[in-house]
Design a protein around this motif. Structure first.
Motif, PDB file in Angstrom:
ATOM      1  N   ASN A 309       0.777  -1.242   0.000  1.00 11.60           N
ATOM      2  CA  ASN A 309       0.000   0.000   0.000  1.00 11.60           C
ATOM      3  C   ASN A 309       0.812   1.296   0.000  1.00 11.60           C
ATOM      4  OD1 ASN A 309      -2.107  -2.003   1.597  1.00 11.60           O
ATOM      5  ND2 ASN A 309      -3.087  -0.565   0.187  1.00 11.60           N
ATOM      6  N   GLU A 333      -4.409   3.216  -1.806  1.00 11.61           N
ATOM      7  CA  GLU A 333      -5.740   2.728  -1.466  1.00 11.61           C
ATOM      8  C   GLU A 333      -6.007   1.353  -2.051  1.00 11.61           C
ATOM      9  OE1 GLU A 333      -8.604   5.489  -2.893  1.00 11.61           O
ATOM     10  OE2 GLU A 333      -8.068   5.268  -5.010  1.00 11.61           O
ATOM     11  N   ASP A 362      -1.459   1.322   5.347  1.00 12.22           N
ATOM     12  CA  ASP A 362      -2.865   1.696   5.520  1.00 12.22           C
ATOM     13  C   ASP A 362      -3.380   1.049   6.804  1.00 12.22           C
ATOM     14  OD1 ASP A 362      -5.518   2.280   5.433  1.00 12.22           O
ATOM     15  OD2 ASP A 362      -5.900   1.376   3.469  1.00 12.22           O
TER      16      ASP A 362
END
Length: 484
Positions: A309, A333, A362
């Motif tokens: 990520n 994302e 994330d």
């Protein structure tokens, strides 16, 4: 509750970075005292093995502290500091003063904590660094750096580091690791880590020339997928002979399209022929190559780290001016959970799944990844697949605490393999202290609230494992376990 008098207020304020920093109870203080001096096992970092082998000396604190630390660079940019004073042609004093001017006001940022811990632990400087104190601290630190013990190896010794695992390209000759292995006056075990970015990033312009150099290094021109895998297997064997037990894959987007070796072969041939690839083909090739690499890691009993990520080079203009890995990355994302399930499941079905660490920048994906990891147990291997420690932008009090609590709630915390610096700075090791204080305080909260028995022998055993022993076992490092 309102404070009644100035003396009450003074008594309620803890000293800045005092001995009880982040330790909120007597239980926490007692447990921390019992585990604070455990050796550090840094199983993923970006320190230069050449600088260690040559025992580099540093001309100034700017050089050793700010020279390659993009965490600090990002903070300075956020405060509006001109790039000339960060990575540009300003002199060492100008850069240090610019950083000090920002640090003194960086309330709530972990770099404020880390930097002052580093000043305390290495230089014996307890003063707060800001614009006013910058000149005095600069001169005092530079005076210390002139001493023999403040070389690269000296700083590692002073940090209590037992193991360093560097991040190395498959084409690296690893000569600096050999030098360190033969150094009679340096006890820290320094081993390489296998980082195959050059072959996984097939879409980049540098891919073709890289594959050509890989062929030259292994004695056979590479024209097909099996030839590429054979060359990588040869380099894995080379790294294995020199103490490597881990490979690190950095993935902006985890590949979503499974592919056969035959499909990967066709894609590779087209790419080597100069054809640009569609994104779907890039992912298919990456999946197939990662599957073959993971199988090779399993055969060697290596650990596979997957770093997920990170959105690399989010500022294209800055990347063109300053280069990669200079503090312009962000949180992506990508949602890899379904693809990871398929990928790990395919390896498990073939009895080829290596021990695997899942890191993500994330934080919102911590629980998904932690739970998925528990779906792939290994008999006799606690936490065979597990959530990696809070990483990069999550190296904060809240981020580390969230990762630890999630790991404990859905997994088995006593199997966690602890903290990594992921750093390029020889002064970064107080981050392990930071991590340990946070973990100890969480454990103490569970005890103080009656959620876990107040059995110091059990608690200290868990903390010794999380802070040291688990990493030694998991990565098979040739250093002793700590029992008391």
């Amino acid at each position: 509750m309102a404070l009644d008098t100035p003396s009450d207020a003074a008594a309620a304020i803890r000293p800045f970075l005092g001995p009880d920093f982040l330790l909120g109870s007597e239980t926490a203080r007692r447990l921390y005292a019992a585990t604070a001096d455990l050796p550090i096992v840094d199983y993923h970092c970006h320190l230069s093995p050449q600088e260690l082998a040559e025992d580099r000396r540093f001309a100034s604190i700017t050089e050793v502290w700010l020279g390659g630390d993009h965490y600090k660079w990002r903070l300075m940019r956020g405060a509006g500091v001109d790039e000339r004073l960060i990575t540009g042609d300003a002199d060492d004093w100008e850069k240090f003063h610019a950083f000090a001017s920002v640090l003194g006001r960086a309330i709530g940022n972990p770099i404020h904590h880390w930097s002052h811990l580093e000043l305390q632990r290495y230089f014996g400087i307890d003063d707060v660094l800001d614009a006013d104190s910058a000149r005095d601290i600069y001169e005092r630190a530079n005076e210390k750096l002139r001493r023999p013990e403040f070389s690269a190896r000296g700083l590692v010794r002073a940090s209590g580091v037992e193991v360093i695992c560097t991040t190395d390209d498959p084409l690296d000759a690893l000569e600096h690791h050999a030098t360190l292995a033969e150094a009679a006056d340096f006890d820290t075990l320094v081993v390489p880590g296998f980082r195959p970015d050059g072959v996984l990033r097939i879409e980049r312009d540098a891919f073709g020339p890289y594959v050509e150099r890989l062929g030259e290094a292994t004695g056979a021109a590479i024209s097909d997928f099996e030839g590429l895998v054979a060359a990588l297997e040869q380099r894995i064997a080379y790294f294995d002979e020199r103490g490597c037990t881990v490979s690190d894959q950095s993935l902006e987007i985890f590949p979503k399209r499974a592919a056969t070796d035959a499909e990967a072969d066709a894609i590779l041939r087209r790419r080597l022929g100069g054809e640009a690839l569609a994104a779907d083909d890039v992912e298919a090739f990456r999946w197939a190559l990662m599957r073959r690499l993971a199988t090779l890691y399993h055969q060697r009993d290596w650990v596979m780290e997957l770093h997920l990520n990170a959105l690399r080079d989010a500022n294209p203009r800055a990347m063109r001016r300053i280069g990669h890995d200079t503090g312009f990355d962000a949180i992506g994302e990508d949602r890899p959970i379904e693809a990871l399930r398929e990928f790990l499941g395919e390896l498990e079905a073939a009895d080829a799944l290596p021990r695997t660490l899942l890191f993500t920048v994330d934080e919102a994906q911590n629980k998904q990844l932690a739970v998925l990891a528990t779906c792939f147990p290994g008999a006799g291997i606690p936490g065979k697949v597990q959530l990696g420690n809070a990483w990069w932008f999550n190296d904060t009090i809240a981020g580390m605490a969230a990762q630890i609590r999630t790991f404990a709630e859905v997994g088995f915390l006593p199997a966690a393999v602890g903290m990594v610096t992921d750093s390029r700075s020889f002064l970064s090791y107080p981050r392990h202290e930071y991590f340990r204080r946070i973990v100890v305080d969480i454990v103490a909260q569970w005890v103080e609230s009656g959620e876990f028995p107040a059995n110091d022998a059990t608690l200290e055993s868990i903390l010794r494992d999380v802070f040291h022993n688990n990493a030694v076992r998991y990565f098979r490092f040739d250093v002793p376990l700590v029992s008391t």
